[in-house]
Design an enzyme around this catalytic site. Structure first.
Site, PDB file in Angstrom:
ATOM      1  N   GLU A  96       0.836  -1.186   0.000  1.00 46.01           N
ATOM      2  CA  GLU A  96       0.000   0.000   0.000  1.00 46.01           C
ATOM      3  C   GLU A  96       0.872   1.237   0.000  1.00 46.01           C
ATOM      4  O   GLU A  96       1.936   1.270   0.623  1.00 46.01           O
ATOM      5  CB  GLU A  96      -0.886  -0.005   1.232  1.00 46.01           C
ATOM      6  CG  GLU A  96      -1.778  -1.223   1.219  1.00 46.01           C
ATOM      7  CD  GLU A  96      -2.864  -1.158   2.253  1.00 46.01           C
ATOM      8  OE1 GLU A  96      -2.641  -0.557   3.302  1.00 46.01           O
ATOM      9  OE2 GLU A  96      -3.930  -1.717   1.978  1.00 46.01           O
ATOM     10  N   CYS A 132       3.314   8.428   1.000  1.00 47.92           N
ATOM     11  CA  CYS A 132       3.868   7.530   2.026  1.00 47.92           C
ATOM     12  C   CYS A 132       4.149   6.177   1.366  1.00 47.92           C
ATOM     13  O   CYS A 132       3.248   5.533   0.827  1.00 47.92           O
ATOM     14  CB  CYS A 132       2.875   7.390   3.175  1.00 47.92           C
ATOM     15  SG  CYS A 132       3.447   6.271   4.463  1.00 47.92           S
ATOM     16  N   CYS A 139       5.852  -6.692   7.458  1.00 48.23           N
ATOM     17  CA  CYS A 139       6.923  -6.182   8.312  1.00 48.23           C
ATOM     18  C   CYS A 139       7.245  -7.198   9.395  1.00 48.23           C
ATOM     19  O   CYS A 139       6.355  -7.872   9.909  1.00 48.23           O
ATOM     20  CB  CYS A 139       6.519  -4.858   8.966  1.00 48.23           C
ATOM     21  SG  CYS A 139       7.900  -4.089   9.857  1.00 48.23           S
ATOM     22  N   CYS A 143       5.737  -4.275  15.976  1.00 47.88           N
ATOM     23  CA  CYS A 143       5.253  -3.275  16.927  1.00 47.88           C
ATOM     24  C   CYS A 143       3.802  -3.626  17.271  1.00 47.88           C
ATOM     25  O   CYS A 143       3.002  -3.904  16.383  1.00 47.88           O
ATOM     26  CB  CYS A 143       5.329  -1.880  16.316  1.00 47.88           C
ATOM     27  SG  CYS A 143       6.991  -1.442  15.784  1.00 47.88           S
ATOM     28  N   CYS A 146       0.565  -1.927  15.642  1.00 46.40           N
ATOM     29  CA  CYS A 146       0.588  -1.723  14.191  1.00 46.40           C
ATOM     30  C   CYS A 146      -0.092  -2.876  13.452  1.00 46.40           C
ATOM     31  O   CYS A 146       0.230  -4.041  13.680  1.00 46.40           O
ATOM     32  CB  CYS A 146       2.038  -1.580  13.736  1.00 46.40           C
ATOM     33  SG  CYS A 146       2.211  -1.524  11.956  1.00 46.40           S
ATOM     34  N   CYS A 362      -1.392   6.082  10.004  1.00 46.79           N
ATOM     35  CA  CYS A 362      -0.173   5.431  10.475  1.00 46.79           C
ATOM     36  C   CYS A 362      -0.468   4.112  11.164  1.00 46.79           C
ATOM     37  O   CYS A 362      -1.366   4.031  11.993  1.00 46.79           O
ATOM     38  CB  CYS A 362       0.520   6.329  11.477  1.00 46.79           C
ATOM     39  SG  CYS A 362       1.085   7.800  10.705  1.00 46.79           S
TER      40      CYS A 362
HETATM   41  S1  SF4 Z   1       5.187   0.408  12.996  1.00 46.28           S
HETATM   42 FE1  SF4 Z   1       4.494  -1.397  11.805  1.00 46.28          FE
HETATM   43  S2  SF4 Z   1       5.432  -1.178   9.781  1.00 46.28           S
HETATM   44 FE2  SF4 Z   1       6.536   0.211  11.189  1.00 46.28          FE
HETATM   45  S3  SF4 Z   1       8.284  -0.999  11.963  1.00 46.28           S
HETATM   46 FE3  SF4 Z   1       6.617  -1.307  13.447  1.00 46.28          FE
HETATM   47  S4  SF4 Z   1       5.567  -3.171  12.743  1.00 46.28           S
HETATM   48 FE4  SF4 Z   1       6.825  -2.446  11.019  1.00 46.28          FE
END
Ligand code: SF4
Length: 375
Positions: A96, A132, A139, A143, A146, A362
């Site tokens: 995306e 963006c 990923c 986190c 996220c 975000c």
């Molecule tokens: S915020 Fe999401 S996309 Fe960014 S590093 Fe952490 S897990 Fe990965």
């Protein structure tokens, strides 16, 4: 007989394009013509590059060379003008990329550098925008706040796929890079510093061939300390943002497990050693999670942590999503946190979310067709 290996022009720098021309018995200036056609004119197909002799175009196509444009698979349009693009690649994977007209209020959403001096008065509203960009499919950083993390990581994007996201959107939006102000933020899906070489090659192509100044680019890292040190040595580099999200190690480990590998001492040490340009500041992003990291004591810890770093802080009240075990703090709490930082002399901005209704904000990028349908 084996088929010729496929080569994409997108992602090759000027030197590599020149080499390709010379290997095919063409003069060196054909390299420049190829770069011009792909990166400036964004010509859709090899056979349409009319500056090249027809036999050279045929020969390239026969030997497996293509431009390698990614494909826009879907557009999700928010009521605030933000567009979340689903962009597909040759192997069926997709990422995306988000288009935010009128910028997101500055490179990091804070309005602190949305304009350059004297620029404001002669730019028409939509003559600035932020894109963006994603750097990986999914990923691996995990986190806890996220949505992208829920995908895990599937693969790195190539330099051509990273730069290609920008180029297909510039083409889709009919942007004239020479006239209109474009900011790039490498803050989409993935951790750019875990795909460092491809990310940096894409940056150099975007600066040198596409013509977007590095001063209008920002990369965000979750804190891959050795790559921050490498990045500090680059001659062409975007501005750096560090995703902080906690004020002490215990808290950060719970929110960002990668803190076990590179703790706050290592991270802030790398930040302090990072060579900043004139008037440049490091951006620290801080996602506020209600009752978790948004207390006054946390704000005071952030002040102590950033002592001695030329920093600014972007505060982001959590953008909620399914399977995310946190909630959004109320506005008053966010302002109290901000005021403690400002009173201590740290510029702190509340970043307004863009495209919330289409899951473009975000931490929300997850190729979420089904999520939009759920709402
Ligand atoms: S915020 Fe999401 S996309 Fe960014 S590093 Fe952490 S897990 Fe990965």
């Amino acid at each position: 007989m084996s088929l010729p290996a496929k080569v994409d022009l997108l992602g090759l720098n000027l030197q590599e394009l020149t080499n390709l021309a010379v290997e095919n018995q063409q003069p060196t200036f054909r390299g420049k013509q190829l770069a011009e056609a792909v990166y400036r004119q964004r010509i859709p197909a090899l056979e349409q590059i009319s500056t090249l002799p027809q036999n050279f175009r045929f020969h390239l196509a026969e030997s497996g060379v293509d431009i390698g444009w990614p494909e826009i698979l879907k557009r999700f349009v928010s009521h605030d003008g933000t567009i979340r693009y689903l962009i597909g690649f040759g192997d069926g994977e997709s990422v995306e990329t988000v288009w935010m007209p009128e910028g997101d209020g500055g490179e990091a959403g804070d309005g602190s550098d949305a304009y350059e001096d004297g620029e404001q008065q002669h730019l028409h509203e939509w003559h600035r925008a932020t894109i963006c960009i994603s750097s990986q499919v999914g990923c691996a950083v995990n986190c806890q706040f996220c949505l992208t993390a829920k995908l895990g990581v599937k693969r790195n994007l190539t330099a051509g796929e990273i730069a290609g996201q920008v180029l297909v959107i510039l083409r889709d939006q009919g942007v004239d890079v020479g006239k209109e102000r474009i900011n790039l933020v490498f803050m989409g899906m993935g951790e750019p510093f875990l795909n460092y070489d491809n990310f940096m090659k894409a940056v150099r192509i975007l600066v040198e061939e596409v013509g977007i100044p590095e001063s209008r680019m920002t990369v965000s890292t979750a804190g891959i300390v050795p790559r921050i040190e490498d990045f500090a040595k680059e001659s062409i580099r975007p501005k750096l943002a560090i995703s902080l999200n906690a004020s002490n190690d215990e808290l950060r480990e719970s929110v960002m497990p990668l803190n076990r590998k590179w703790d706050l001492e290592a991270l802030i040490g790398a930040a302090k050693a990072f060579p900043l340009r004139n008037r440049e500041r490091l951006t620290f992003e801080y996602v506020l999670l209600s009752g978790v990291n948004d207390k006054k004591e946390n704000a005071r810890e952030v002040v102590r942590l950033l002592n001695g770093v030329r920093a600014k802080v972007n505060l982001i009240a959590l953008n909620p999503g399914p399977e995310i075990p946190y909630s959004t703090p109320d506005e008053q709490r966010v302002h109290e946190f901000q005021n403690i930082l400002i009173d201590a002399g740290i510029p702190a901005f509340i970043r307004r979310p863009r495209g919330l209704d289409i899951y473009a904000a975000c931490g929300q990028l997850k190729r979420t067709e089904e999520l939009v349908a759920l709402r």
